[in-house]
Design an enzyme around this catalytic site. Sequence first.
Site, PDB file in Angstrom:
ATOM      1  N   SER A   5      -9.062 -11.677  -1.251  1.00 29.73           N
ATOM      2  CA  SER A   5      -8.329 -12.108  -0.074  1.00 29.73           C
ATOM      3  C   SER A   5      -7.048 -11.323   0.149  1.00 29.73           C
ATOM      4  CB  SER A   5      -8.078 -13.601  -0.147  1.00 29.73           C
ATOM      5  OG  SER A   5      -7.875 -14.109   1.153  1.00 29.73           O
ATOM      6  N   LYS A  51     -13.761 -11.398   0.065  1.00 31.40           N
ATOM      7  CA  LYS A  51     -13.399 -12.593   0.804  1.00 31.40           C
ATOM      8  C   LYS A  51     -12.573 -12.227   2.018  1.00 31.40           C
ATOM      9  CE  LYS A  51     -11.068 -16.710   1.248  1.00 31.40           C
ATOM     10  NZ  LYS A  51     -10.595 -16.116   2.489  1.00 31.40           N
ATOM     11  N   ASP A 108      -7.389   2.243   4.119  1.00 35.18           N
ATOM     12  CA  ASP A 108      -7.698   2.639   5.491  1.00 35.18           C
ATOM     13  C   ASP A 108      -6.693   3.643   6.048  1.00 35.18           C
ATOM     14  OD1 ASP A 108      -9.875   1.020   5.399  1.00 35.18           O
ATOM     15  OD2 ASP A 108      -9.251  -0.343   7.002  1.00 35.18           O
TER      16      ASP A 108
END
Length: 536
Positions: A292, A317, A303
Amino acid sequence: MPLTFSGVLIAGMVLGFNLHDTLRNKRDISSVAGRDDRLEEIIGLINERYVDTVNSNGLYKEAISGILKSLDPHTVYIPADEVQSVNEDLDGNFPGIGVEFSIVRDTVEVTSVTEKGPAGKAGVEVGDKLLRVGDSMVAGKGISSEQIIAMLKGKKSTSVALTIKRPCNGVKQFSIVRDDIPLYSVDASIMLDGKTGFIKINRFSATTYDEFREGLTKLKAQGAKQLILDLRDNPGGYLSAATSIADDLLGDNKLIVYTEGQKAPKSEFKATAEGLFEEGKVAVLVDEGSASASEILAGAIQDWDRGVIIGRRTFGKGLVQEQYDMPDGAALRLTIAKYYTPSGRCIQRSFANGREAYMEDYEKRFESGELTGCDTIGNCGNGVPFFTSHHRTVYGGGGIKPDVYVPYDTTKLTAALMNMILSPELKTAVWDYFMQNKPALAYKNINDFSKSFNAEKQVVNNYIAMLPDADRKSAARQFTNQASYNYFRLQVKAQLARFLFHDNGYYSIRLQDDAVVNKALETLNSGRYSHLVAGK
């Protein structure tokens, strides 16, 4: 998975509980419109007409559990008697007296005293033996850690009486006024070498960002030019803590994460002010226990090609929860949205086969060989490609796959060896050595201890001597593997370092034989780092 908890959404996963995201208003279950009263009617009818006496609270709990089983695994009901303990980890403090203890041979021994905490101010010392809490005797067989904790905790500003036996100093009485005791979420902030700082975060709580910033500031002052951020086994927590840390690592206005659901509008979180560490190499360590909020932070770094992700695939998650408080003090954490990394991927893995199968994912990864050397998980998700800022291909739908894979070392770290490291017998052997050799252990600092202390073998021999014959033979089998024996000795030294220099001391020793940390150092200090973040 984000949730609203005490006015804050939380992001996290726990193999049993889950947490997640942003700032929202605290919600009460009674505010939900269009309520259907069939459940109330059924339970009311049972109470009035059923042949035997029934427990209404039990009926409600079972009914709620049955309803939630048809939803996702991270929508959870928290009974009223569990809410406080679930909250404390995220609040970053709890009311208590500020001691850590171990039960050694049926005796509660103080192993650490919080600096400037109530117990420390009153004069409690490491090595004190706890005889009574109030009028209750706590020494003797059958006493548990849970019982001691319950006795020592209480409302802030209330007092608790302790009777303590101090070595060579008789019995002492203390009256200690409880106060807020910090629960640190940053385990360690240390320099691994002349230019590499290391920060270990165990969860994202209300105090994590302040702890992180304090630790990173000190590391920079000590010469840190590159950073290893350890998120292994970090189940998540408050999203705001994760996004604040990401903000310190990413350039202005870069998207960190966004959330969106069918009934929850898109909400973006971007880097804002100038960060504390926007320059310098970064390695983020993850594994199957990273979930999470940990995945949000790792996903943003990956990214944007801001650093390298090292270790094993994360939990997977990507759901957002909002917490609704119920009239009886219980709470419902309801999934309201999904979160997406900057490239647009949701890393939530499938739960189509039910909650039980979902929670057995670790065993499946182990059985497939993914955790132990077979880095063959491919896109680890639904096959839809996404792209980093430098056009590297990444995938959603199954956790975050690291840029550099490091398997779990089963040749050295066997289950039997880990059980020995975590055993009460080893804890007792290390504690006995510490108490018996305090004057000789007065090292100036952790580096002095690391270079000079070499009595691990004596502690290991003391440990083996206290084992039953069958366990002694099992330990001997483990130690025929030299790598396992050396690792065990290092863990002994690390546990002793914790008594001397707290968690920073523990990690300074333990990380000397950590394959993931060593791979991170190797990557940061080689051309491979630039190759990875450049997407070549």
